[in-house]
Scaffold this motif. Structure first.
Motif, mmCIF file in Angstrom:
data_model
loop_
_atom_site.group_PDB
_atom_site.id
_atom_site.type_symbol
_atom_site.label_atom_id
_atom_site.label_comp_id
_atom_site.label_asym_id
_atom_site.label_seq_id
_atom_site.Cartn_x
_atom_site.Cartn_y
_atom_site.Cartn_z
ATOM 1 N N PHE A 92 -3.932 -9.090 76.364
ATOM 2 C CA PHE A 92 -3.533 -9.520 75.028
ATOM 3 C C PHE A 92 -4.393 -8.849 73.959
ATOM 4 C CE2 PHE A 92 -2.551 -13.296 77.723
ATOM 5 C CZ PHE A 92 -1.168 -13.197 77.653
ATOM 6 N N MET A 93 -5.679 -8.849 74.196
ATOM 7 C CA MET A 93 -6.600 -8.307 73.205
ATOM 8 C C MET A 93 -6.546 -6.784 73.153
ATOM 9 S SD MET A 93 -9.675 -10.919 74.214
ATOM 10 C CE MET A 93 -9.262 -12.653 74.401
ATOM 11 N N GLU A 94 -6.383 -6.154 74.322
ATOM 12 C CA GLU A 94 -6.292 -4.700 74.338
ATOM 13 C C GLU A 94 -5.050 -4.219 73.603
ATOM 14 O OE1 GLU A 94 -8.422 -2.572 75.237
ATOM 15 O OE2 GLU A 94 -9.888 -3.933 76.133
ATOM 16 N N ALA A 95 -3.944 -4.946 73.748
ATOM 17 C CA ALA A 95 -2.716 -4.569 73.048
ATOM 18 C C ALA A 95 -2.907 -4.653 71.540
ATOM 19 C CB ALA A 95 -1.569 -5.466 73.499
ATOM 20 N N ALA A 96 -3.606 -5.689 71.090
ATOM 21 C CA ALA A 96 -3.849 -5.824 69.658
ATOM 22 C C ALA A 96 -4.776 -4.729 69.152
ATOM 23 C CB ALA A 96 -4.441 -7.200 69.366
ATOM 24 N N ARG A 97 -5.764 -4.359 69.946
ATOM 25 C CA ARG A 97 -6.675 -3.288 69.521
ATOM 26 C C ARG A 97 -5.954 -1.946 69.442
ATOM 27 N NH1 ARG A 97 -10.207 -5.861 73.579
ATOM 28 N NH2 ARG A 97 -11.668 -7.261 72.511
ATOM 29 N N ILE A 98 -5.038 -1.699 70.394
ATOM 30 C CA ILE A 98 -4.278 -0.454 70.372
ATOM 31 C C ILE A 98 -3.410 -0.369 69.126
ATOM 32 C CG2 ILE A 98 -2.441 0.825 71.547
ATOM 33 C CD1 ILE A 98 -3.589 -0.188 74.198
ATOM 34 N N ASP A 99 -2.910 -1.513 68.670
ATOM 35 C CA ASP A 99 -2.086 -1.545 67.461
ATOM 36 C C ASP A 99 -2.912 -1.435 66.189
ATOM 37 O OD1 ASP A 99 0.199 -1.754 68.941
ATOM 38 O OD2 ASP A 99 0.258 -3.952 68.870
ATOM 39 N N GLY A 100 -4.221 -1.320 66.334
ATOM 40 C CA GLY A 100 -5.077 -1.123 65.169
ATOM 41 C C GLY A 100 -5.708 -2.384 64.613
ATOM 42 N N ALA A 101 -5.626 -3.494 65.338
ATOM 43 C CA ALA A 101 -6.210 -4.739 64.847
ATOM 44 C C ALA A 101 -7.732 -4.685 64.951
ATOM 45 C CB ALA A 101 -5.682 -5.921 65.655
ATOM 46 N N SER A 102 -8.400 -5.261 63.965
ATOM 47 C CA SER A 102 -9.853 -5.328 63.993
ATOM 48 C C SER A 102 -10.302 -6.390 64.982
ATOM 49 C CB SER A 102 -10.391 -5.658 62.602
ATOM 50 O OG SER A 102 -9.955 -6.949 62.191
ATOM 51 N N GLU A 103 -11.586 -6.333 65.361
ATOM 52 C CA GLU A 103 -12.103 -7.298 66.333
ATOM 53 C C GLU A 103 -12.070 -8.710 65.787
ATOM 54 O OE1 GLU A 103 -12.653 -7.854 70.003
ATOM 55 O OE2 GLU A 103 -12.913 -5.787 69.325
ATOM 56 N N LEU A 104 -12.311 -8.844 64.487
ATOM 57 C CA LEU A 104 -12.255 -10.171 63.869
ATOM 58 C C LEU A 104 -10.837 -10.719 63.900
ATOM 59 C CD1 LEU A 104 -13.804 -12.383 62.391
ATOM 60 C CD2 LEU A 104 -13.321 -11.204 60.238
ATOM 61 N N TRP A 105 -9.841 -9.860 63.677
ATOM 62 C CA TRP A 105 -8.437 -10.289 63.734
ATOM 63 C C TRP A 105 -8.074 -10.713 65.148
ATOM 64 C CZ3 TRP A 105 -3.813 -9.602 66.054
ATOM 65 C CH2 TRP A 105 -2.655 -9.997 65.372
ATOM 66 N N VAL A 106 -8.524 -9.949 66.138
ATOM 67 C CA VAL A 106 -8.249 -10.286 67.531
ATOM 68 C C VAL A 106 -8.848 -11.646 67.881
ATOM 69 C CG1 VAL A 106 -8.674 -9.620 69.932
ATOM 70 C CG2 VAL A 106 -8.089 -7.886 68.239
ATOM 71 N N TYR A 107 -10.062 -11.879 67.406
ATOM 72 C CA TYR A 107 -10.720 -13.158 67.690
ATOM 73 C C TYR A 107 -9.991 -14.318 67.012
ATOM 74 C CZ TYR A 107 -14.100 -16.943 67.129
ATOM 75 O OH TYR A 107 -14.705 -18.171 67.099
ATOM 76 N N ALA A 108 -9.638 -14.143 65.729
ATOM 77 C CA ALA A 108 -9.057 -15.238 64.958
ATOM 78 C C ALA A 108 -7.606 -15.520 65.331
ATOM 79 C CB ALA A 108 -9.169 -14.937 63.457
ATOM 80 N N ARG A 109 -6.842 -14.476 65.655
ATOM 81 C CA ARG A 109 -5.400 -14.644 65.869
ATOM 82 C C ARG A 109 -5.001 -14.751 67.335
ATOM 83 N NH1 ARG A 109 -2.257 -13.387 61.414
ATOM 84 N NH2 ARG A 109 -3.459 -13.863 59.518
ATOM 85 N N ILE A 110 -5.818 -14.241 68.228
ATOM 86 C CA ILE A 110 -5.446 -14.260 69.647
ATOM 87 C C ILE A 110 -6.378 -15.155 70.465
ATOM 88 C CG2 ILE A 110 -5.157 -12.867 71.724
ATOM 89 C CD1 ILE A 110 -4.328 -10.549 69.982
#
Length: 274
Positions: A166-184
């Motif tokens: 889940f987190m790797e997919a968000a990072r590949i789409d350009g999401a920041s680490e803070l966004w990954v933490y807060a939204r996923i």
């Protein structure tokens, strides 16, 4: 029918164990309704005759009970807020982020759990005294905002059970680490957060040593210190003490019954056994 009987027999040891743990609470309620001459009567009486409900009114009148409850609610709510904010974030850094020395730092954090409070009590008091924080609630709540070792460990174990896809997919789409933490990550850790909040509430609500050390004015006392006023030079007023204690533990009982499903789910998902 045989399967039902076998299934029912499994619950008998659990009911007996539950009754065993309920005995102190039942005795607490029973003693809170007794008169002074019934408390130490032999053989002990579980059902007081007559029940003295006026003990609860006298307990409220003997000490500024509501004031102590409000003080305890202040420290407890801040402690819960601090742990809920800090533990998930720090646990995420240890569980899902890769950085040099991560495991060594985590072991150092876990090692602090083995230090008894008596070892750090004097250094902490000296530090807070020099900062002018004695007789304030800051020493009671500030450590929670900086992270509690047990809750960090709990959240880290929970994160390790989350799939990285889940987190790797968000990072590949350009999401920041803070966004990954807060939204996923954060929405997926709801049971663990409730577990942290529940434990934090119980620990802060029942804390006696911390308020005893840092709070010198009786107007700032918490309920744990307030209950000690029922002990005087001539003995202990057990009936009033039990009545006041029964009211003091009521919020924890209510909270646990409403959040027990989250508590069990969070403990199982975190990988903590027992």
């Amino acid at each position: 029918m045989k399967r039902r009987i076998k299934s029912g027999l499994k619950y008998i040891p659990l009911c007996l164990a539950g009754l065993f743990f309920l005995v102190p609470f039942i005795w607490l309620i029973s003693t809170s309704l007794k008169s002074s001459d019934q408390i130490f009567s032999y053989p002990p009486k579980w059902i007081p005759k007559p029940a003295k409900f006026s003990n609860y009114r006298e307990a409220f009148e003997a000490i500024p009970y509501l004031k102590y409850i409000l003080n305890t609610m202040k420290t407890t709510s801040l402690a819960v807020l601090g742990n809920v904010l800090s533990a998930p974030m720090i646990g995420y850094a240890f569980g899902k982020l890769k950085w040099p020395g991560r495991d060594k730092v985590f072991m150092l954090v876990v090692a602090t759990m083995m230090l008894p409070f008596t070892v750090t009590m004097i250094p902490l008091y000296s530090l807070f005294s020099k900062l002018g924080w004695i007789n304030t609630y800051i020493p009671l709540v500030l450590p929670d905002f900086l992270g509690t070792a047990y809750f960090i460990f709990l959240m880290r174990q929970f994160y390790r059970n989350l799939p990285d896809e889940f987190m790797e997919a968000a990072r590949i789409d350009g999401a920041s680490e803070l966004w990954v933490y807060a939204r996923i990550a954060l929405p997926l850790e709801k049971p663990a957060i409730v577990t942290v909040a529940l434990f934090s509430f119980v620990w802060s609500w029942t804390d006696f040593m911390g308020p005893l050390i840092y709070l010198t004015k009786s107007t700032k006392w918490t309920i744990s210190l307030g209950l000690s006023q029922f002990t005087n030079t001539y003995g202990v007023d057990w009936a009033l003490l039990m009545a006041a204690s029964a009211i003091a533990i009521l919020p924890m009982i209510i909270l646990f019954f409403f959040l027990q499903n989250y508590f069990v789910e969070g403990s199982m998902s975190s990988g903590v056994k027992g």
